[in-house]
Design a protein around this motif. Structure first.
Motif, short mmCIF file in Angstrom:
data_model
loop_
_atom_site.label_atom_id
_atom_site.label_comp_id
_atom_site.label_asym_id
_atom_site.label_seq_id
_atom_site.Cartn_x
_atom_site.Cartn_y
_atom_site.Cartn_z
N ILE A 1 0.85 -1.19 0.00
CA ILE A 1 0.00 0.00 0.00
C ILE A 1 0.89 1.24 0.00
CG2 ILE A 1 -1.73 1.30 1.34
CD1 ILE A 1 -2.83 -1.35 0.39
N LEU A 2 0.52 2.21 -0.82
CA LEU A 2 1.17 3.52 -0.80
C LEU A 2 0.16 4.56 -0.35
CD1 LEU A 2 3.21 3.27 -4.10
CD2 LEU A 2 4.11 3.22 -1.77
N ALA A 3 0.62 5.48 0.48
CA ALA A 3 -0.27 6.50 1.05
C ALA A 3 0.56 7.71 1.42
CB ALA A 3 -0.98 5.92 2.27
N ALA A 4 -0.10 8.68 2.03
CA ALA A 4 0.58 9.88 2.52
C ALA A 4 1.36 9.56 3.79
CB ALA A 4 -0.44 10.98 2.81
N GLN A 5 2.38 10.35 4.06
CA GLN A 5 3.16 10.18 5.27
C GLN A 5 2.24 10.20 6.49
OE1 GLN A 5 6.53 12.77 5.55
NE2 GLN A 5 7.07 12.09 7.61
N GLY A 6 2.50 9.31 7.45
CA GLY A 6 1.70 9.23 8.66
C GLY A 6 0.44 8.40 8.54
#
Length: 190
Positions: A129-134
């Protein structure tokens, strides 16, 4: 309790075949709030490489592509040896675990999560999964991990559709015997 909408979509995909199940899984993962991209990897039979079997981002992570698993790689150690998720957050985390971290960061991703799919004590694949930091809070990790058994089922399913079976024939007892009761016997017509 399993969400009825998820179960219905997954049941429809299972009836169609492995490709549809993989597509449905990627859809389920990218429908999770905050998930930007999802990719599913399968581990090779010799345990020396992984290949992409489904993705929401064909441009960056085309299906069929993959990587050799290096024994000293921190991602490989964590996933394959420890059988634990890799959570890479921010530049330092991405750089520590991912060989292509600069390209991932350049696309605007700030966090990556890789979750091993373990079947019978062996890592058979991963959900990435790729997402925003945090992004990867404990609650979100639990949401993603709840879908891992569905990915395991897809990994175990044969790629080619199974041959069609003859329809089930139902025979009712002749001459109205047992009238008022629904007594049937089911046999496959051979």
């Amino acid at each position: 309790m399993i969400d009825q909408t998820i179960a219905t979509g997954f049941n429809r995909a299972m009836a169609c075949g492995k490709a549809e199940i993989l597509e449905e899984l990627v859809r389920l993962l990218t429908d999770l709030p905050g998930v930007l991209d999802a990719t599913l990897l399968a581990v090779s039979a010799d345990r020396e490489s992984v290949s992409r079997i489904a993705t929401s981002n064909q441009r960056m992570f085309p299906c069929g592509g993959g990587e050799t698993l290096g024994a000293d790689d921190p991602w490989v150690q964590r996933i394959m040896s420890e059988k634990k998720p890799v959570i890479a957050d921010g530049r330092e985390g991405l750089a520590h675990y991912l060989t292509n971290w600069e390209a991932i960061e350049a696309e605007g991703y700030g966090a990556s999560g890789s979750f091993p799919v373990v079947i019978g004590g062996q890592v058979m694949g991963t959900v990435n999964i790729l997402a925003a930091q945090g992004y990867f809070t404990p609650d979100r990790v639990v949401m993603i991990e709840a879908l891992l058994p569905f990915v395991a089922l897809a990994l175990l399913m044969p790629s080619a559709p199974r041959p069609e079976r003859p329809p089930i024939q139902t025979f009712i007892t002749p001459h109205g015997a047992n009238r008022g009761r629904n007594i049937c016997s089911s046999r496959r017509k051979e």
